[in-house]
Motif scaffolding. Structure first.
Motif, mmCIF file in Angstrom:
data_model
loop_
_atom_site.group_PDB
_atom_site.id
_atom_site.type_symbol
_atom_site.label_atom_id
_atom_site.label_comp_id
_atom_site.label_asym_id
_atom_site.label_seq_id
_atom_site.Cartn_x
_atom_site.Cartn_y
_atom_site.Cartn_z
ATOM 1 N N GLN A 12 0.751 -1.188 0.086
ATOM 2 C CA GLN A 12 0.177 -0.111 0.155
ATOM 3 C C GLN A 12 0.844 1.220 -0.335
ATOM 4 O O GLN A 12 1.929 1.227 0.426
ATOM 5 C CB GLN A 12 -0.957 0.123 1.084
ATOM 6 C CG GLN A 12 -2.111 -1.007 1.323
ATOM 7 C CD GLN A 12 -3.064 -0.815 2.322
ATOM 8 O OE1 GLN A 12 -2.727 -0.457 3.492
ATOM 9 N NE2 GLN A 12 -4.271 -1.571 2.195
ATOM 10 N N ALA A 13 0.095 2.449 -0.450
ATOM 11 C CA ALA A 13 1.160 3.669 -0.483
ATOM 12 C C ALA A 13 1.642 4.148 0.996
ATOM 13 O O ALA A 13 0.645 3.704 1.978
ATOM 14 C CB ALA A 13 0.095 4.767 -1.138
ATOM 15 N N PRO A 87 2.040 5.301 -5.440
ATOM 16 C CA PRO A 87 1.759 4.592 -6.843
ATOM 17 C C PRO A 87 2.552 4.650 -7.950
ATOM 18 O O PRO A 87 2.898 3.820 -8.626
ATOM 19 C CB PRO A 87 0.257 4.915 -6.887
ATOM 20 C CG PRO A 87 -0.045 5.556 -5.491
ATOM 21 C CD PRO A 87 1.085 6.055 -4.878
ATOM 22 N N THR A 90 5.299 2.211 -8.681
ATOM 23 C CA THR A 90 4.891 0.945 -9.306
ATOM 24 C C THR A 90 5.790 0.819 -10.609
ATOM 25 O O THR A 90 5.888 1.617 -11.712
ATOM 26 C CB THR A 90 3.397 0.868 -9.783
ATOM 27 O OG1 THR A 90 2.826 0.912 -8.362
ATOM 28 C CG2 THR A 90 3.139 -0.239 -10.298
ATOM 29 N N VAL A 115 2.545 -0.547 -6.135
ATOM 30 C CA VAL A 115 1.975 0.186 -4.988
ATOM 31 C C VAL A 115 0.635 0.686 -5.184
ATOM 32 O O VAL A 115 0.264 1.349 -6.048
ATOM 33 C CB VAL A 115 2.972 1.576 -4.821
ATOM 34 C CG1 VAL A 115 2.650 2.115 -3.444
ATOM 35 C CG2 VAL A 115 4.458 1.179 -4.685
ATOM 36 N N SER A 116 -0.207 0.246 -4.318
ATOM 37 C CA SER A 116 -1.732 0.596 -4.214
ATOM 38 C C SER A 116 -2.179 1.755 -3.619
ATOM 39 O O SER A 116 -1.259 2.212 -2.618
ATOM 40 C CB SER A 116 -2.550 -0.576 -3.857
ATOM 41 O OG SER A 116 -2.180 -0.895 -2.487
ATOM 42 N N SER A 117 -3.000 2.513 -4.217
ATOM 43 C CA SER A 117 -3.391 3.948 -3.363
ATOM 44 C C SER A 117 -4.363 3.474 -2.509
ATOM 45 O O SER A 117 -4.878 2.556 -2.267
ATOM 46 C CB SER A 117 -3.750 4.851 -4.484
ATOM 47 O OG SER A 117 -4.970 4.320 -5.259
#
Length: 117
Positions: A12-13, A87, A90, A115-117
């Motif tokens: 995660q971010a 993000p 990524t 990397v997810s927001s």
């Protein structure tokens, strides 16, 4: 002679990951090691390098203060510590071993960082 990057994954971010670059069949401490990345649809770009003497060079302003690079010569590895991930970080991350005076330039398979927001 092989070079392999590992340690990628989904985070995660704001999170952290540590990427590892390991050499087999040769010693990494005789080379400049560079971390590069390639995001989807974009060109490959240099991120952060470390010389054989330990001098670190940032290639991207956007990672200063968040990414660090280090060597463990005993383990024949180079690490990329990535903190406060965004993000935009990524990408597939690659490590490169470069010795221009010997005309040697090795690339390994990359490792995907998402990397997810």
């Amino acid at each position: 002679v092989q070079l392999q990057a590992s340690g990628g994954g989904l985070v995660q971010a704001g999170g952290s990951l540590r990427l590892s670059c390991v050499g087999s069949g040769f010693r990494l401490d005789g080379y400049e090691i560079g971390w590069f990345r390639q995001a989807p649809g974009k060109e490959c770009e240099g991120v952060l390098f470390i010389s054989s003497s330990g001098v670190k060079t940032y290639k991207l302003e956007s990672v200063k203060g968040r990414f660090t690079i280090s060597r463990d010569n005993a383990q024949n590895m180079v690490y990329l510590q990535m903190n406060s991930l965004k993000p935009d970080d990524t990408a597939v991350y690659y490590c490169n071993a470069y010795a221009p005076r010997r005309g040697e330039d090795f690339w390994g398979k990359g490792t995907l960082v998402t990397v997810s927001s």
